[in-house]
Structures are given as C-alpha cells and as structure tokens.
Design a protein around this motif. Structure first.
Motif, PDB file in Angstrom:
ATOM      1  N   LEU A 255      43.493  44.723  34.408  1.00 31.00           N
ATOM      2  CA  LEU A 255      42.942  44.234  35.672  1.00 31.00           C
ATOM      3  C   LEU A 255      42.667  42.736  35.704  1.00 31.00           C
ATOM      4  O   LEU A 255      42.388  42.192  36.762  1.00 31.00           O
ATOM      5  CB  LEU A 255      41.644  44.980  35.986  1.00 31.00           C
TER       6      LEU A 255
ATOM      7  N   SER B 121      38.604  38.522  35.457  1.00 34.01           N
ATOM      8  CA  SER B 121      37.590  38.450  36.512  1.00 34.01           C
ATOM      9  C   SER B 121      37.116  39.839  36.925  1.00 34.01           C
ATOM     10  O   SER B 121      35.913  40.074  37.103  1.00 34.01           O
ATOM     11  CB  SER B 121      38.127  37.686  37.723  1.00 34.01           C
ATOM     12  N   ARG B 122      38.045  40.796  37.086  1.00 33.95           N
ATOM     13  CA  ARG B 122      37.653  42.145  37.478  1.00 33.95           C
ATOM     14  C   ARG B 122      36.985  42.874  36.318  1.00 33.95           C
ATOM     15  O   ARG B 122      36.097  43.701  36.524  1.00 33.95           O
ATOM     16  CB  ARG B 122      38.872  42.917  37.982  1.00 33.95           C
ATOM     17  N   TRP B 123      37.422  42.585  35.107  1.00 33.43           N
ATOM     18  CA  TRP B 123      36.752  43.149  33.924  1.00 33.43           C
ATOM     19  C   TRP B 123      35.291  42.715  33.894  1.00 33.43           C
ATOM     20  O   TRP B 123      34.391  43.535  33.695  1.00 33.43           O
ATOM     21  CB  TRP B 123      37.482  42.692  32.663  1.00 33.43           C
TER      22      TRP B 123
ATOM     23  N   ALA C  18      33.557  41.713  36.461  1.00 33.40           N
ATOM     24  CA  ALA C  18      32.869  42.267  37.633  1.00 33.40           C
ATOM     25  C   ALA C  18      32.356  43.675  37.351  1.00 33.40           C
ATOM     26  O   ALA C  18      31.281  44.067  37.822  1.00 33.40           O
ATOM     27  CB  ALA C  18      33.806  42.280  38.837  1.00 33.40           C
ATOM     28  N   VAL C  19      33.108  44.431  36.573  1.00 34.23           N
ATOM     29  CA  VAL C  19      32.733  45.814  36.286  1.00 34.23           C
ATOM     30  C   VAL C  19      31.749  45.910  35.124  1.00 34.23           C
ATOM     31  O   VAL C  19      30.762  46.643  35.185  1.00 34.23           O
ATOM     32  CB  VAL C  19      33.987  46.657  35.981  1.00 34.23           C
TER      33      VAL C  19
ATOM     34  N   LEU D 178      39.498  51.580  40.104  1.00 29.05           N
ATOM     35  CA  LEU D 178      39.991  50.214  40.259  1.00 29.05           C
ATOM     36  C   LEU D 178      41.497  50.110  40.392  1.00 29.05           C
ATOM     37  O   LEU D 178      42.022  49.142  40.927  1.00 29.05           O
ATOM     38  CB  LEU D 178      39.530  49.368  39.067  1.00 29.05           C
TER      39      LEU D 178
END
Length: 202
Positions: free
Chosen positions: A168, A171-173, A175-176, A201
């Motif tokens: 992902l 940044s998405r890592w 975010a989670v 996701l």
C-alpha cells in the motif's frame, strides 16, 4: 588487536579497553564461571547473565567490525578486501560478518534499540527484525515490544507491517498503523486484525 576477536576471552579484554577509550563501560559484566553456584536459582541467573553477555559481545563486535570496515583498517593488515580480512584473520564467514555489521550500522540511528542490544536485552536476530520497521520515533515502542513478545509473535507482527507497507505504500501503512506495534492481542486475534485491515484497504 582486533584479530583477538577470534577468541572470546581475549575479545572481552579487547572490548573492555575499546569501550574505556570511548569513555564508556560495557553494560554487561563478564560472569565468573570458575566456581558454579549450587542452587538452581543461582545457576539459572548465571545462565541468564551469560546469554546477556554474549548478546552484548555481539553488539561490541559489530561496532568494531563496522569501524574497521568504515576506516579501511583491514588494508593496513595487508588485506585489500574487508571480506578477505575477516574470513582469513577472524574466521568469520561473510554471512556471519554481515549479520553483525548490518544491524550495528542500523541501530546507530535507533538509540533505544542500540542500548537494549548493548545491555544484552535483545539479540542480533531481534535487532534485524525491528530495524526493518522501526524509526527513531518508534524505536522505543518496538524495543519494548521485542522484549515482551515471543519470537513468533514478533515475526508475525513485523511481517504484517512489511506486507502492508510494500502493498500500500508507506503513507497508507502509517495511516493504519502509525508505524507502531499492536499490543495485548492473541496470535489469532492479531492475524484476524491484519487480514481485516488488508481486506478493507485493497
């Protein structure tokens, strides 16, 4: 001489002198095993001290090897290549040297993890795992997690972080997970958690 690292007793003396020159002292004292204690508890405590000392020695050896490599001191001993020097003079295979040098370099930017390794609280395998996901900001939490978790739990947690990060993006890592370990979850719950995160996701 650095060559004495092939002998652990001699290495201990070298490393004590080395740290003294740096203005520090080894975090884990060398256990005296000339007279073994009689009680089971004392024997177990001694065994624990030996394990911690050996881990701390790996930290020290990694620092010395990284220093020799960085400054090119192997060439002063007549070896053109670092691998040639540590293999022929120290008896360390390229894999063994890499397993000490690589984490030694990486923990230089993660003080909390470096101190734990120096004390013998964690070993080189745990260090290599944690450095794959930890940052300076999260190193303390990952170090605490490595101290509390089983090796299997640490493996699962970091593998899940790496899978999400690779699939992902960073940044998405973040975010989670915020780049931090999950806590207080069973192995089964941990797998369900990550499976659910990945499914939502993707």
């Amino acid at each position: 001489e650095v060559d004495l690292l092939t002998d652990e007793v001699a290495a201990r003396r070298v490393l004590h002198r080395f740290t003294a020159r740096l203005g520090g002292r080894p975090a884990v004292a060398w256990p005296d095993v000339r007279e073994l204690p009689e009680s089971t508890r004392s024997l177990l405590e001694l065994a624990d001290r030996l394990v911690r000392w050996r881990r701390g020695l790996a930290w020290q050896r990694g620092r010395l090897l990284a220093l020799v490599l960085a400054r090119g001191w192997h060439r002063q001993r007549g070896h053109r290549h670092f691998a040639e020097w540590h293999e022929h003079r120290l008896g360390l295979s390229p894999k063994e040297a890499q397993q000490l040098v690589a984490p030694s370099r990486e923990v230089a930017f993660l003080p909390a993890l470096s101190r734990a390794w120096e004390r013998g609280d964690v070993d080189a395998v745990q260090v290599r795992l944690v450095t794959r996901v930890a940052t300076r900001a999260t190193a303390g939490e990952w170090t605490d997690f490595a101290l509390d978790a089983t090796r299997k739990r640490l493996d699962v947690e970091i593998a899940a972080h790496l899978a999400i990060k690779a699939g992902l993006g960073e940044s998405r890592w973040l975010a989670v997970t915020e780049g931090r370990p999950l806590r207080d979850m069973t192995m089964a719950a941990l797998r369900v958690k990550w499976d659910d995160v990945i499914e939502r996701l993707l």
